[in-house]
Design an enzyme around this catalytic site. Structure first.
Site, PDB file in Angstrom:
ATOM      1  N   THR A   1       0.773  -1.255   0.011  1.00 48.56           N
ATOM      2  CA  THR A   1       0.096  -0.111   0.107  1.00 48.56           C
ATOM      3  C   THR A   1       1.001   1.375  -0.055  1.00 48.56           C
ATOM      4  O   THR A   1       0.584   2.143  -0.847  1.00 48.56           O
ATOM      5  CB  THR A   1      -0.944  -0.028   1.381  1.00 48.56           C
ATOM      6  OG1 THR A   1      -1.716  -1.030   1.131  1.00 48.56           O
ATOM      7  CG2 THR A   1      -1.886   1.369   1.387  1.00 48.56           C
TER       8      THR A   1
ATOM      9  N   HIS B   1      16.491  30.110  14.825  1.00 41.69           N
ATOM     10  CA  HIS B   1      15.644  31.214  14.284  1.00 41.69           C
ATOM     11  C   HIS B   1      15.962  31.657  13.125  1.00 41.69           C
ATOM     12  O   HIS B   1      17.204  31.703  12.709  1.00 41.69           O
ATOM     13  CB  HIS B   1      15.784  32.435  15.454  1.00 41.69           C
ATOM     14  CG  HIS B   1      14.955  33.523  15.217  1.00 41.69           C
ATOM     15  ND1 HIS B   1      13.470  33.396  15.513  1.00 41.69           N
ATOM     16  CD2 HIS B   1      15.102  34.932  15.038  1.00 41.69           C
ATOM     17  CE1 HIS B   1      12.899  34.731  15.090  1.00 41.69           C
ATOM     18  NE2 HIS B   1      14.013  35.550  14.767  1.00 41.69           N
TER      19      HIS B   1
ATOM     20  N   GLY C   1     -12.383   3.018   6.306  1.00 45.20           N
ATOM     21  CA  GLY C   1     -11.365   2.227   7.120  1.00 45.20           C
ATOM     22  C   GLY C   1     -10.976   1.034   6.057  1.00 45.20           C
ATOM     23  O   GLY C   1     -11.185   1.035   5.055  1.00 45.20           O
TER      24      GLY C   1
ATOM     25  N   LEU D   1      -9.426  12.635   5.210  1.00 50.72           N
ATOM     26  CA  LEU D   1      -9.045  14.036   5.457  1.00 50.72           C
ATOM     27  C   LEU D   1      -8.013  14.407   4.262  1.00 50.72           C
ATOM     28  O   LEU D   1      -7.922  15.454   3.720  1.00 50.72           O
ATOM     29  CB  LEU D   1      -8.201  14.272   6.826  1.00 50.72           C
ATOM     30  CG  LEU D   1      -9.489  15.079   7.773  1.00 50.72           C
ATOM     31  CD1 LEU D   1     -10.656  14.072   8.221  1.00 50.72           C
ATOM     32  CD2 LEU D   1      -8.740  15.683   9.024  1.00 50.72           C
TER      33      LEU D   1
ATOM     34  N   LYS E   1       1.776  11.568  -0.833  1.00 51.88           N
ATOM     35  CA  LYS E   1       2.578  12.729  -0.517  1.00 51.88           C
ATOM     36  C   LYS E   1       2.749  13.595  -1.861  1.00 51.88           C
ATOM     37  O   LYS E   1       2.934  14.569  -1.627  1.00 51.88           O
ATOM     38  CB  LYS E   1       3.911  12.194   0.084  1.00 51.88           C
ATOM     39  CG  LYS E   1       4.934  13.272   0.489  1.00 51.88           C
ATOM     40  CD  LYS E   1       4.756  13.757   1.588  1.00 51.88           C
ATOM     41  CE  LYS E   1       5.704  15.104   1.853  1.00 51.88           C
ATOM     42  NZ  LYS E   1       6.564  15.003   2.989  1.00 51.88           N
TER      43      LYS E   1
HETATM   44  P1  NDP Z   1      -9.956   4.507   9.926  1.00 49.08           P
HETATM   45  O1  NDP Z   1     -10.531   3.281  10.187  1.00 49.08           O
HETATM   46  O2  NDP Z   1      -8.911   5.215  10.777  1.00 49.08           O
HETATM   47  O3  NDP Z   1     -11.300   5.336   9.809  1.00 49.08           O
HETATM   48  C1  NDP Z   1     -12.312   5.229   9.294  1.00 49.08           C
HETATM   49  C2  NDP Z   1     -13.283   6.526   9.042  1.00 49.08           C
HETATM   50  O4  NDP Z   1     -14.445   6.125   8.325  1.00 49.08           O
HETATM   51  C3  NDP Z   1     -13.892   6.980  10.331  1.00 49.08           C
HETATM   52  O5  NDP Z   1     -13.882   8.384  10.485  1.00 49.08           O
HETATM   53  C4  NDP Z   1     -14.968   6.508  10.379  1.00 49.08           C
HETATM   54  O6  NDP Z   1     -16.150   7.089  11.200  1.00 49.08           O
HETATM   55  C5  NDP Z   1     -15.574   6.590   9.103  1.00 49.08           C
HETATM   56  N1  NDP Z   1     -16.604   5.424   8.568  1.00 49.08           N
HETATM   57  C6  NDP Z   1     -16.562   4.182   8.775  1.00 49.08           C
HETATM   58  N2  NDP Z   1     -17.790   3.590   8.482  1.00 49.08           N
HETATM   59  C7  NDP Z   1     -18.655   4.494   7.851  1.00 49.08           C
HETATM   60  C8  NDP Z   1     -19.731   4.371   7.285  1.00 49.08           C
HETATM   61  N3  NDP Z   1     -20.409   3.308   6.884  1.00 49.08           N
HETATM   62  N4  NDP Z   1     -20.090   5.676   6.897  1.00 49.08           N
HETATM   63  C9  NDP Z   1     -19.657   6.836   7.159  1.00 49.08           C
HETATM   64  N5  NDP Z   1     -18.337   6.829   7.765  1.00 49.08           N
HETATM   65  C10 NDP Z   1     -17.934   5.694   8.138  1.00 49.08           C
HETATM   66  O7  NDP Z   1      -9.748   4.379   8.287  1.00 49.08           O
HETATM   67  P2  NDP Z   1      -8.539   5.112   7.247  1.00 49.08           P
HETATM   68  O8  NDP Z   1      -8.546   4.395   6.103  1.00 49.08           O
HETATM   69  O9  NDP Z   1      -9.040   6.624   7.341  1.00 49.08           O
HETATM   70  O10 NDP Z   1      -7.145   4.956   7.832  1.00 49.08           O
HETATM   71  C11 NDP Z   1      -6.769   3.751   8.307  1.00 49.08           C
HETATM   72  C12 NDP Z   1      -5.306   3.747   8.639  1.00 49.08           C
HETATM   73  O11 NDP Z   1      -4.270   4.015   7.640  1.00 49.08           O
HETATM   74  C13 NDP Z   1      -5.335   4.712   9.826  1.00 49.08           C
HETATM   75  O12 NDP Z   1      -5.533   4.155  10.960  1.00 49.08           O
HETATM   76  C14 NDP Z   1      -3.652   5.279   9.687  1.00 49.08           C
HETATM   77  O13 NDP Z   1      -3.150   4.606  10.683  1.00 49.08           O
HETATM   78  C15 NDP Z   1      -3.462   4.560   8.268  1.00 49.08           C
HETATM   79  N6  NDP Z   1      -3.056   5.808   7.465  1.00 49.08           N
HETATM   80  C16 NDP Z   1      -1.953   6.703   7.740  1.00 49.08           C
HETATM   81  C17 NDP Z   1      -1.674   7.576   6.901  1.00 49.08           C
HETATM   82  C18 NDP Z   1      -0.426   8.435   7.572  1.00 49.08           C
HETATM   83  O14 NDP Z   1       0.590   7.984   8.049  1.00 49.08           O
HETATM   84  N7  NDP Z   1      -0.526   9.840   6.986  1.00 49.08           N
HETATM   85  C19 NDP Z   1      -2.541   8.216   5.680  1.00 49.08           C
HETATM   86  C20 NDP Z   1      -3.463   7.173   5.544  1.00 49.08           C
HETATM   87  C21 NDP Z   1      -3.897   6.092   6.445  1.00 49.08           C
HETATM   88  P3  NDP Z   1     -16.282   6.802  12.749  1.00 49.08           P
HETATM   89  O15 NDP Z   1     -14.868   7.766  13.710  1.00 49.08           O
HETATM   90  O16 NDP Z   1     -17.575   7.425  13.373  1.00 49.08           O
HETATM   91  O17 NDP Z   1     -16.169   5.456  13.225  1.00 49.08           O
END
Ligand code: NDP
Length: 499
Positions: A60, A472, A291, A205, A70
């Site tokens: 990934t 600085h 997720g 985000l 990035k």
């Molecule tokens: P996450 O599991 O962290 O978050 C899932 C998001 O989707 C939450 O906001 C959740 O809301 C929402 N969600 C889940 N189901 C639904 C639904 N049915 N309808 C609407 N919203 C929903 O997933 P990500 O894929 O964003 O990230 C996975 C992992 O990847 C992260 O934990 C991170 O560690 C890693 N990552 C790291 C990055 C970096 O280092 N910069 C960049 C990208 C990923 P709710 O909170 O309400 O459950």
């Protein structure tokens, strides 16, 4: 490597270590083990996304995660710089517009070059790479079906490491198959135009932030809170900054249906989490960032009784061993590990050291710095303010904080961005004065935090932090100059230039 070709049978290979999955964790483990003299077979194959996207070695991070993200984040930032360069006296930049296909070609070229470098490294390090899907036969052997030639190998291994990572989820709603995920975004042939991103963690985000800057019409749907697990004050500031740059926020909403309408556009119907309101809008692209989950079916873990958790991840102990002796799981697929590439790489290297170099090292998952590459980056290490309060008690935690004005936003003056540039040190009150967490929002936050993460890992105290001589002028100096505590109730003013 010994190859035993038995007539009428699958080819058999024997090795000290069989690694399944060539992402960050698997590659790191396989390469290090081979350097230490082990015979290593590395098996990897990519299941195409539901939209048919597939990729090469590296998992990934390289193909559909950190690296393309990035590069596209930088494309977005460069656009901003170009738009503003007239204020510095650079003339001649007019009618700026993005050629999406040039961007995607450049990003994909970088990915393909990296895939190739990994191939070369594996050859140089004598790692036997097999492009196929592995399934358990018994506790020390796996069958591998080759992707291209449909050949079959039987691999006998003293140790097996599972590093198969995660893939994006699709929500269970009608029409969800019409949306794409981060698996498809970075190779998309045409500009996604008006886009809805669903999910408010990292992926959501970051995608919404860069698409707003590149394509100009992004909407982010948030079910509950942004960046769960992060310092919520900082998460809200990052979100406020995105909104100020034009990202439309649909808060406390979740999608209920997607349907195709005229011109291949997508109507998304949604309702509020409390069920009291409904809405719909039409988009060109919908991105699910809800997720990620393992794809374990092909491994046939049940054949050998490897235990999995309720979230379908592989259960491991502190030393990464699964419920089956000599079978290990590292990286995102292992239960309780952060879904991040750098700790996965360390886990892979340390595991190889433990298996083949008598090491006892293992990763300290409390020391993992991370950055959210939103338009205004947010980087942190250690505990959030709320996690520190919960663990140590409010009376034992002192929070220092400051707003600041990065030089990036001085010419032209960008009050909108300055508003959310912020630093915070969460510390334990006397006697230890230990720094429990550092948080930084602003340009180049990842570059700022890396050095502080080293100090954090060395258990720096707040006295040591605040006695550090600042560099600085730069933004990172704000972290060593904070004097205002939250407890004081004083709102930290933006510091004057050389004060
Ligand atoms: P996450 O599991 O962290 O978050 C899932 C998001 O989707 C939450 O906001 C959740 O809301 C929402 N969600 C889940 N189901 C639904 C639904 N049915 N309808 C609407 N919203 C929903 O997933 P990500 O894929 O964003 O990230 C996975 C992992 O990847 C992260 O934990 C991170 O560690 C890693 N990552 C790291 C990055 C970096 O280092 N910069 C960049 C990208 C990923 P709710 O909170 O309400 O459950």
């Amino acid at each position: 490597m010994r190859n035993t070709n038995r007539p009428g049978n699958a080819k058999t290979k024997e090795c000290d270590l069989l690694v399944v999955g060539a992402g960050s964790a698997g590659l790191a483990c396989g390469k290090r083990a081979s350097e230490l003299g082990a015979k290593v077979v590395l098996v990897d194959a990519v299941n195409p996304s539901p939209h048919g996207t597939t990729w090469g070695l590296g998992g990934t991070c390289v193909n559909v995660g950190c690296i393309p993200k990035k590069l596209m984040h930088l494309a977005a930032l460069n656009g901003e710089i170009l738009k503003n360069c007239g204020s510095y006296g650079w003339n001649g930049v007019r009618n700026l517009n993005l050629d999406w296909s040039t961007l995607i070609t450049a990003v994909q070229n970088k990915i393909k070059a990296t895939n190739w470098i990994y191939r070369v490294q594996l050859r140089e390090k004598n790692v036997d790479y097999v492009n196929g899907f592995a399934s358990f036969l018994d506790s020390h052997s796996m069958s591998v079906i080759g992707v291209k030639k449909k050949s079959e190998h039987k691999i006998l291994a003293k140790n097996i490491v599972l590093a198969t990572g995660l893939r994006p989820k699709y929500p269970s709603i009608p029409g969800s198959e019409l949306g794409i995920t981060s698996d498809d975004l970075f190779s998309l042939k045409s500009n996604p135009k008006k886009t809805l991103v669903v999910g408010s963690s990292y992926v959501g985000l970051e995608c919404a932030g860069l698409l707003q800057a590149l394509c100009g019409d992004a909407c982010l749907m948030i079910r509950s809170i942004p960046l769960r697990g992060f310092d919520q004050q900082c998460a809200e500031m990052v979100l406020a900054d995105m909104a100020s740059r034009g990202v439309k926020l649909l808060k406390h909403m979740q999608p209920t249906e997607v349907e195709k309408v005229e011109n291949n556009r997508l109507r998304v119907t949604y309702r509020s989490v409390d069920g009291k309101s409904v809405g719909s809008d039409i988009f060109d692209t919908v991105i699910w960032a809800v997720g990620r989950e393992p794809q374990l079916a092909k491994l046939r873990l049940h054949e050998v009784g490897i235990e999995i958790s309720a979230s379908n991840k592989i259960i491991v102990d502190q030393m990464d061993e699964t419920s089956l002796k000599s079978v290990y799981a590292i990286g995102d697929v292992a239960e309780g590990r952060p879904e991040l590439s750098p700790p996965a790489i360390k886990a892979g290297q340390f595991l190889a050291e433990r298996l083949f170099n008598n090491s006892k090292m293992h990763v300290d998952y409390e020391m993992v710095p991370t950055t959210v590459f939103t338009p205004l980056e947010y980087s942190s290490v250690g505990l959030s303010e709320e996690a520190a309060m919960k663990r140590f008690g409010e009376e034992n935690v002192e929070v220092y904080h400051t707003y600041y004005e990065p030089f990036e936003f001085v010419i032209p003056r960008d009050e909108r961005s300055i508003r959310n540039c912020y630093a915070k040190a969460v510390t334990e009150r006397k006697p230890s004065g230990r720094v429990l967490g550092l948080h930084f929002i602003g340009p180049n936050a990842s570059e700022v935090m890396q050095g502080f993460a080293a100090a954090f890992a060395a258990k720096i105290t707040k006295e040591q932090l605040f006695n550090t001589i600042p560099i600085h002028p730069c933004s990172a100096e704000e972290i060593v100059k904070m004097t205002v505590t939250k407890r004081s109730g004083v709102l930290p003013a933006i510091p004057s230039c050389c004060g």
